[in-house]
Design an enzyme around this catalytic site. Sequence first.
Site, PDB file in Angstrom:
ATOM      1  N   LEU A 175      -0.970   3.588   2.794  1.00 25.64           N
ATOM      2  CA  LEU A 175      -0.803   2.423   1.924  1.00 25.64           C
ATOM      3  C   LEU A 175      -2.060   1.567   1.864  1.00 25.64           C
ATOM      4  O   LEU A 175      -2.607   1.171   2.885  1.00 25.64           O
ATOM      5  CB  LEU A 175       0.358   1.575   2.459  1.00 25.64           C
TER       6      LEU A 175
ATOM      7  N   HIS B 213       4.515   3.331  -4.911  1.00 27.55           N
ATOM      8  CA  HIS B 213       3.514   2.273  -4.771  1.00 27.55           C
ATOM      9  C   HIS B 213       2.272   2.680  -5.565  1.00 27.55           C
ATOM     10  O   HIS B 213       1.835   3.827  -5.484  1.00 27.55           O
ATOM     11  CB  HIS B 213       3.158   2.069  -3.293  1.00 27.55           C
TER      12      HIS B 213
ATOM     13  N   ARG C 274      11.852  -2.994  -6.542  1.00 28.11           N
ATOM     14  CA  ARG C 274      11.651  -4.080  -5.580  1.00 28.11           C
ATOM     15  C   ARG C 274      10.283  -4.728  -5.785  1.00 28.11           C
ATOM     16  O   ARG C 274       9.283  -4.041  -5.979  1.00 28.11           O
ATOM     17  CB  ARG C 274      11.739  -3.529  -4.151  1.00 28.11           C
TER      18      ARG C 274
ATOM     19  N   GLU D 107      -0.608  -4.137  -1.428  1.00 26.35           N
ATOM     20  CA  GLU D 107      -0.644  -4.931  -2.658  1.00 26.35           C
ATOM     21  C   GLU D 107      -1.444  -6.221  -2.454  1.00 26.35           C
ATOM     22  O   GLU D 107      -1.920  -6.834  -3.410  1.00 26.35           O
ATOM     23  CB  GLU D 107       0.791  -5.259  -3.078  1.00 26.35           C
TER      24      GLU D 107
ATOM     25  N   HIS E 146       7.095   5.198  -1.961  1.00 27.05           N
ATOM     26  CA  HIS E 146       6.925   4.084  -1.024  1.00 27.05           C
ATOM     27  C   HIS E 146       8.240   3.510  -0.504  1.00 27.05           C
ATOM     28  O   HIS E 146       8.309   3.122   0.652  1.00 27.05           O
ATOM     29  CB  HIS E 146       6.140   2.977  -1.727  1.00 27.05           C
TER      30      HIS E 146
ATOM     31  N   ARG F 267       5.433  -3.223  -9.402  1.00 23.11           N
ATOM     32  CA  ARG F 267       4.938  -1.924  -8.964  1.00 23.11           C
ATOM     33  C   ARG F 267       5.326  -0.783  -9.895  1.00 23.11           C
ATOM     34  O   ARG F 267       4.549   0.155 -10.079  1.00 23.11           O
ATOM     35  CB  ARG F 267       5.469  -1.644  -7.550  1.00 23.11           C
TER      36      ARG F 267
ATOM     37  N   GLN G 284      10.893   3.932  -5.428  1.00 20.95           N
ATOM     38  CA  GLN G 284       9.667   3.210  -5.784  1.00 20.95           C
ATOM     39  C   GLN G 284       8.415   4.004  -5.421  1.00 20.95           C
ATOM     40  O   GLN G 284       8.299   4.531  -4.325  1.00 20.95           O
ATOM     41  CB  GLN G 284       9.618   1.869  -5.050  1.00 20.95           C
TER      42      GLN G 284
ATOM     43  N   PHE H 234       1.501 -11.959  -5.370  1.00 16.05           N
ATOM     44  CA  PHE H 234       1.931 -10.562  -5.345  1.00 16.05           C
ATOM     45  C   PHE H 234       2.483 -10.201  -6.723  1.00 16.05           C
ATOM     46  O   PHE H 234       2.799 -11.084  -7.533  1.00 16.05           O
ATOM     47  CB  PHE H 234       3.004 -10.366  -4.267  1.00 16.05           C
TER      48      PHE H 234
END
Length: 575
Positions: A244, A234, A383, A247, A348, A278, A232, A119
């Site tokens: 979404l 995304h 994050r 990821e 996100h 991100r 955040q 990730f």
Amino acid sequence: MLSHDIVIVGGGLAGLRAAIAAHDAGIRDVVVVSQVTPVRAHSVAAAGGINGALGNAEGGRDDSWERHMYDTVKGSDFLADQDAVEVMVKEAVPVILEMEHWGCPFSRNPDGTIAQRPFGGAGFPRTAYAADKTGHALIHTMFQQAIKRQIKMYQEFMVLRLVVAEGEVRGIVALDILRGELVPIRARAVLFATGGAGKIYARSTNNLLNTGTGMAMAYEAGIPLKDMEFIQFHPTGLWGTNILMTEGARGEGGYLVNNQGERFMARYAPKAMELAPRDIVARSIQTEINEGRGFNADGPGGGYVHLDLRHLGRAKIMERLPEVREICLNFAGLDPVEQPIPVQPSQHYTMGGIDVNVNGESRVRGFYAAGECACVSVHGANRLGGNSLLDTIVFGKIAGKHMSEFVQSGGRSRDAAADEAALREAVRAVEARIRALEDAPGTENGGDIRQDLRETMFQKVGIFRDEATLAEAIRDIRRLKERYRNVKIRHTGKVFNLDLIQQYELGGMLEVAEVIAAGALARRESRGSHYRLDYRERDDANFLKHTLAFRTPEGPRLEYSPVTITRFQPEARRY
């Protein structure tokens, strides 16, 4: 009037884990109050996985909690509290194995161990997953454990007020949505696990529940909100719907490509490429669009770039990313096996939230928070993917156990008469607010105000920010608050009155939005998700600190608190 020892508000992963922990630690009278049935909580939207240094993947054998901690702190742009991060990453492997033993159907390696994928921002393939439906797998597992323990659940209940008096929590006032009746619930301890505030933004991956209402209620009760300016985006929301695209798609090897056929991340993060954190990937995509290398730059729905999975092949996409394919087929009319996916950055996650310590305690005795509505401060300014599911389970578990100890040790005062008086007064206040919405001669449509708020936040408090647009956003929000005084509920029936719910929560959305914008205006630096065009560098000398927002009649009053640094000194963030 109902009365319980512990009331958990929110039926997602953090709430259920807190309820289970409180129950297992000896409190049997624990209840969950949820606006929807728990398996419909927003936790299901977390698709790609949960982080833990299991060391199961090829190339990840040398992973450790220390490396997980370093990646998390660096990903946070050094704003996370490192003592809290250490707690989270040390608990990661035990909670993943606990979920496995409870029956969570994780994807597997050929040798039977839990599979892990890379990730963004992680130095190792550390993200355990269940195809691309990890949130579904975890919440169903957790829900079954709650049912096994016969934990009582009030479903289709919306909490309208947190009741606090003399520095102690007294309970909540909820609306029984089905019957349209207010229900005061006395409690010796209350935990909010009410999710983030994504729906105050246009173009969000969040579901309709994430309006920040829990944050707003805590804020109204005198509890500060922390680091709310860090929102955040995304990188890969599906263009047109903002659903979404996990990821995990990039973790499995997906490419980001512009209108010239370039894998443009080579310009921004040459080592990590599509697996940069991100905040960096989202800014990179938006920069490509803004500079004319995206698609549909001036068209409806905004610009986009391509997420290309075709080289992965049908078999891998069907095995690892079945939900991505299903969403593309159903909502974009394309098959990612054969066509690239149009994606654009979408709001996100809310990094900030209700200010709590590592045990989930707020500064009001008996009131706790966990999950996205809380700010333990493990995500800082940005994050990392795979850390949100971890956050919910670890800190839900810790908070539930601590609440149980708090209640069993005597906790706060047990003055039933004072509790009931505070609850009756709160019910009268909620009734007065509802009457004001019903009886107002107002001409404003709450839906119009909500849409104007969402556009203001997306356009002026979005990925790129500066002083002029942030100041303008605050003026806009205050004008919307004035318009909100003139909102009238059109539907006054009792049963499932969604008009009442939406107009009620709109007041809280406006308060939370004002906190985000005020914090962003005051933070004259760029850090993680907060990128100021007029202050492009991180400024540790002046802004290595948390923002605390207190509610006043004039708007948020900002204070600051230090960041806890233990192992890793701030350094330049390169990928």
